[in-house]
Design a protein around this motif. Sequence first.
Motif, short mmCIF file in Angstrom:
data_model
loop_
_atom_site.label_atom_id
_atom_site.label_comp_id
_atom_site.label_asym_id
_atom_site.label_seq_id
_atom_site.Cartn_x
_atom_site.Cartn_y
_atom_site.Cartn_z
N GLU A 1 13.92 62.00 58.52
CA GLU A 1 14.92 61.36 57.68
C GLU A 1 15.63 60.23 58.42
OE1 GLU A 1 17.51 64.42 56.28
OE2 GLU A 1 16.00 65.25 54.90
N GLU A 2 15.95 60.45 59.69
CA GLU A 2 16.58 59.41 60.50
C GLU A 2 15.63 58.22 60.66
OE1 GLU A 2 19.51 57.52 62.48
OE2 GLU A 2 19.70 59.49 61.54
N TYR A 3 14.37 58.51 60.88
CA TYR A 3 13.37 57.45 61.00
C TYR A 3 13.29 56.63 59.71
CZ TYR A 3 8.77 55.27 61.23
OH TYR A 3 7.74 54.37 61.19
N GLN A 4 13.30 57.30 58.58
CA GLN A 4 13.24 56.60 57.30
C GLN A 4 14.48 55.72 57.09
OE1 GLN A 4 10.79 56.28 55.10
NE2 GLN A 4 9.50 57.48 56.48
N LYS A 5 15.65 56.21 57.50
CA LYS A 5 16.87 55.40 57.39
C LYS A 5 16.76 54.13 58.23
CE LYS A 5 20.07 59.19 56.43
NZ LYS A 5 21.19 60.00 56.97
N GLN A 6 16.24 54.28 59.46
CA GLN A 6 16.09 53.13 60.34
C GLN A 6 15.12 52.11 59.74
OE1 GLN A 6 14.84 54.73 64.08
NE2 GLN A 6 16.92 55.24 64.74
N VAL A 7 14.04 52.60 59.15
CA VAL A 7 13.06 51.71 58.54
C VAL A 7 13.70 50.92 57.40
CG1 VAL A 7 10.94 51.66 57.16
CG2 VAL A 7 11.03 53.05 59.23
N VAL A 8 14.49 51.60 56.58
CA VAL A 8 15.14 50.94 55.45
C VAL A 8 16.17 49.92 55.95
CG1 VAL A 8 16.69 51.33 53.50
CG2 VAL A 8 14.73 52.83 53.85
N GLU A 9 16.94 50.27 56.98
CA GLU A 9 17.94 49.34 57.52
C GLU A 9 17.27 48.10 58.11
OE1 GLU A 9 20.22 51.57 60.32
OE2 GLU A 9 21.27 52.72 58.77
N GLU A 10 16.18 48.30 58.85
CA GLU A 10 15.48 47.17 59.43
C GLU A 10 14.90 46.27 58.34
OE1 GLU A 10 12.60 48.87 62.05
OE2 GLU A 10 14.09 49.46 63.53
N LYS A 11 14.41 46.85 57.29
CA LYS A 11 13.87 46.05 56.19
C LYS A 11 14.98 45.24 55.53
CE LYS A 11 11.16 46.39 51.94
NZ LYS A 11 11.79 45.28 51.33
N MET A 12 16.14 45.85 55.35
CA MET A 12 17.26 45.13 54.76
C MET A 12 17.68 43.96 55.65
SD MET A 12 19.42 48.32 53.16
CE MET A 12 20.89 47.36 52.96
N GLU A 13 17.70 44.16 56.97
CA GLU A 13 18.07 43.10 57.89
C GLU A 13 17.06 41.96 57.84
OE1 GLU A 13 18.72 44.45 61.88
OE2 GLU A 13 20.02 46.08 61.22
N ARG A 14 15.77 42.30 57.81
CA ARG A 14 14.74 41.27 57.71
C ARG A 14 14.86 40.48 56.41
NH1 ARG A 14 11.35 45.46 59.45
NH2 ARG A 14 10.49 45.63 57.36
N ASP A 15 15.12 41.19 55.33
CA ASP A 15 15.27 40.51 54.04
C ASP A 15 16.49 39.58 54.05
OD1 ASP A 15 13.04 41.82 53.11
OD2 ASP A 15 14.16 43.32 51.95
N ALA A 16 17.57 40.03 54.66
CA ALA A 16 18.77 39.19 54.73
C ALA A 16 18.52 37.95 55.57
CB ALA A 16 19.95 39.99 55.29
N ASP A 17 17.83 38.12 56.71
CA ASP A 17 17.50 36.97 57.55
C ASP A 17 16.59 36.00 56.81
OD1 ASP A 17 19.02 37.97 59.62
OD2 ASP A 17 17.32 38.86 60.69
#
Length: 158
Positions: free
Chosen positions: A44-60
């Motif tokens: 679950e923690e891994y999935q949260k990190q993946v989602v956060e990283e994707k959001m950061e990439r999308d924002a950039d």
Amino acid sequence: MAFMIKHMIGNPLSGVMGGGGDKEEEATPTDPAKAAGMTREEYEEYQKQVVEEKMERDADFLHKKAERATLRVCLRDKYRLPKSEQDDNMLEMVGDDVDVPEELLKMVDEDATEEESKESLMGQFQNMQNMDMDQLKEKASATVTELKTKAEEKCSVM
């Protein structure tokens, strides 16, 4: 043909090894955490990190797109080109937080100063220095004589 023979005979080692592939299918875990070799919390923690990283990439990515749109708007204003609705929509989505990178602004400013110097009176004098004056005199006299002949042909008084 080979498929039909293999299907009819079967795998000769399947009887020796204890059956078909049913046990292999049961051995695969249905839980994705177990399949990844993690506990449920780690997964679950891994999935949260993946989602956060994707959001950061999308924002950039959106920020970079907005920077490019801003630069295109600046260039359209500079060269008096028609505006693009797509760029306007992109800027509205992001807001006024977009700054064009300094390197790109320097390039645009350099182009603007070059054009201004060409349009100024001094720029015109510099262009005249590069011209051949005798050639200009010949062109001017040829144009005047051409105008006179056309005027004489059209006007009966001259």
